[in-house]
Design a protein around this motif. Structure first.
Motif, PDB file in Angstrom:
ATOM      1  N   GLY A  74       0.813  -1.213   0.000  1.00  0.00           N
ATOM      2  CA  GLY A  74       0.000   0.000   0.000  1.00  0.00           C
ATOM      3  C   GLY A  74       0.842   1.258   0.000  1.00  0.00           C
ATOM      4  N   TYR A  75       1.913   1.239   0.769  1.00  0.00           N
ATOM      5  CA  TYR A  75       2.841   2.365   0.829  1.00  0.00           C
ATOM      6  C   TYR A  75       3.454   2.616  -0.551  1.00  0.00           C
ATOM      7  CZ  TYR A  75       7.130   4.910   2.030  1.00  0.00           C
ATOM      8  OH  TYR A  75       8.156   5.818   2.076  1.00  0.00           O
ATOM      9  N   GLU A  76       3.978   1.554  -1.148  1.00  0.00           N
ATOM     10  CA  GLU A  76       4.606   1.691  -2.461  1.00  0.00           C
ATOM     11  C   GLU A  76       3.610   2.125  -3.522  1.00  0.00           C
ATOM     12  OE1 GLU A  76       6.441  -2.134  -2.965  1.00  0.00           O
ATOM     13  OE2 GLU A  76       8.226  -1.530  -1.818  1.00  0.00           O
ATOM     14  N   SER A  77       2.404   1.583  -3.464  1.00  0.00           N
ATOM     15  CA  SER A  77       1.361   1.942  -4.430  1.00  0.00           C
ATOM     16  C   SER A  77       1.008   3.420  -4.315  1.00  0.00           C
ATOM     17  CB  SER A  77       0.120   1.079  -4.185  1.00  0.00           C
ATOM     18  OG  SER A  77      -0.980   1.574  -4.872  1.00  0.00           O
ATOM     19  N   SER A  78       0.842   3.909  -3.099  1.00  0.00           N
ATOM     20  CA  SER A  78       0.506   5.327  -2.898  1.00  0.00           C
ATOM     21  C   SER A  78       1.577   6.238  -3.465  1.00  0.00           C
ATOM     22  CB  SER A  78       0.316   5.632  -1.414  1.00  0.00           C
ATOM     23  OG  SER A  78      -0.857   5.048  -0.950  1.00  0.00           O
ATOM     24  N   HIS A  79       2.817   5.879  -3.269  1.00  0.00           N
ATOM     25  CA  HIS A  79       3.912   6.685  -3.797  1.00  0.00           C
ATOM     26  C   HIS A  79       4.011   6.575  -5.320  1.00  0.00           C
ATOM     27  CE1 HIS A  79       4.854   6.837   0.438  1.00  0.00           C
ATOM     28  NE2 HIS A  79       5.598   7.894   0.162  1.00  0.00           N
ATOM     29  N   ARG A  80       3.720   5.397  -5.836  1.00  0.00           N
ATOM     30  CA  ARG A  80       3.766   5.191  -7.290  1.00  0.00           C
ATOM     31  C   ARG A  80       2.750   6.065  -8.021  1.00  0.00           C
ATOM     32  NH1 ARG A  80       4.551   0.032  -6.718  1.00  0.00           N
ATOM     33  NH2 ARG A  80       2.364  -0.535  -6.630  1.00  0.00           N
ATOM     34  N   VAL A  81       1.560   6.235  -7.435  1.00  0.00           N
ATOM     35  CA  VAL A  81       0.525   7.033  -8.100  1.00  0.00           C
ATOM     36  C   VAL A  81       0.564   8.502  -7.684  1.00  0.00           C
ATOM     37  CG1 VAL A  81      -0.986   5.051  -8.444  1.00  0.00           C
ATOM     38  CG2 VAL A  81      -1.306   6.485  -6.415  1.00  0.00           C
ATOM     39  N   GLY A  82       1.527   8.867  -6.834  1.00  0.00           N
ATOM     40  CA  GLY A  82       1.710  10.269  -6.473  1.00  0.00           C
ATOM     41  C   GLY A  82       0.964  10.730  -5.239  1.00  0.00           C
ATOM     42  N   SER A  89       4.064   8.959   6.664  1.00  0.00           N
ATOM     43  CA  SER A  89       3.783   7.531   6.486  1.00  0.00           C
ATOM     44  C   SER A  89       4.428   6.647   7.536  1.00  0.00           C
ATOM     45  CB  SER A  89       4.264   7.082   5.106  1.00  0.00           C
ATOM     46  OG  SER A  89       3.605   7.788   4.094  1.00  0.00           O
ATOM     47  N   ILE A  90       3.675   5.607   7.915  1.00  0.00           N
ATOM     48  CA  ILE A  90       4.148   4.552   8.798  1.00  0.00           C
ATOM     49  C   ILE A  90       3.700   3.236   8.161  1.00  0.00           C
ATOM     50  CG2 ILE A  90       3.940   3.477  11.073  1.00  0.00           C
ATOM     51  CD1 ILE A  90       3.187   6.242  12.165  1.00  0.00           C
ATOM     52  N   ILE A  91       4.575   2.239   8.132  1.00  0.00           N
ATOM     53  CA  ILE A  91       4.207   0.927   7.609  1.00  0.00           C
ATOM     54  C   ILE A  91       4.126  -0.041   8.785  1.00  0.00           C
ATOM     55  CG2 ILE A  91       4.848  -0.998   6.111  1.00  0.00           C
ATOM     56  CD1 ILE A  91       6.503   1.020   4.457  1.00  0.00           C
TER      57      ILE A  91
END
Length: 186
Positions: A74-82, A89-91
């Protein structure tokens, strides 16, 4: 505006919203109510969202203090789409370390791992099934219950058989929890 009004009247100091649509509604309502602490808890990825929803998330994130991602995807996806903000952020990872002390001390008990979610690709059931396959070698008492429905139902049922974990009480739409009490999508 009703939610913002209620938040303001209640003098809420912390609001913790779960999921994408709650994130958007909660963030805007908290901003209007001037709620001091605003936290969002996301269990999903944004890769499959349309541009309008990604924009909503991006705007909402400007009104949120902390974004808690359940897992790195989810973290990576959010950053990928801007939509990501590294400073906010916290994972948090679900589950336990299978090699750690918790798993070893639990080995003498009958263990049930249950997931309640819609049976869709982004929920990651395939990864869970493969992990259970590895886990039952060390912990034969582990049982998996899958509660939910969706487009991957037949695919997952076949994967359970192919992996040879169908004897581990793996259930799709478990009869232990009436579906009438479950949300239609998780």
């Amino acid at each position: 505006f009703r939610l913002a009004s209620r938040l303001k009247k209640s003098k809420a100091t912390i609001v913790h919203a779960h999921g994408f649509f709650c994130q958007v509604i909660g963030a805007m309502s908290c901003a209007l109510a001037k709620t001091p602490i605003r936290i969002v808890h996301l269990h999903t990825t944004l890769d499959h969202f349309n541009r309008r929803d990604v924009l909503r998330s991006w705007i909402a994130n400007h009104f949120i203090d902390k974004i808690i991602y359940i897992g790195k995807a989810g973290y990576e996806s959010s950053h990928r789409v801007g939509c990501g903000n590294k400073d906010k952020s916290i994972i948090v990872h679900n589950g336990i370390d299978a090699c750690g002390q918790q798993a070893q001390s639990a080995s003498s008990q009958k263990n049930i791992i249950m997931i309640t979610a819609s049976l869709t690709t982004h929920k990651g059931h395939h990864y869970l099934l493969r992990a259970i396959k590895q886990l039952v070698n060390s912990f034969p008492d582990v049982n998996l219950w899958i509660v939910g429905d969706g487009p991957l139902r037949e695919v997952l049922e076949q994967e359970v058989k192919d992996l040879g974990i169908d004897r581990k009480s793996t259930r799709l739409n478990s009869s232990h929890i009436p579906l009438s009490r479950m949300p239609s999508s998780a």
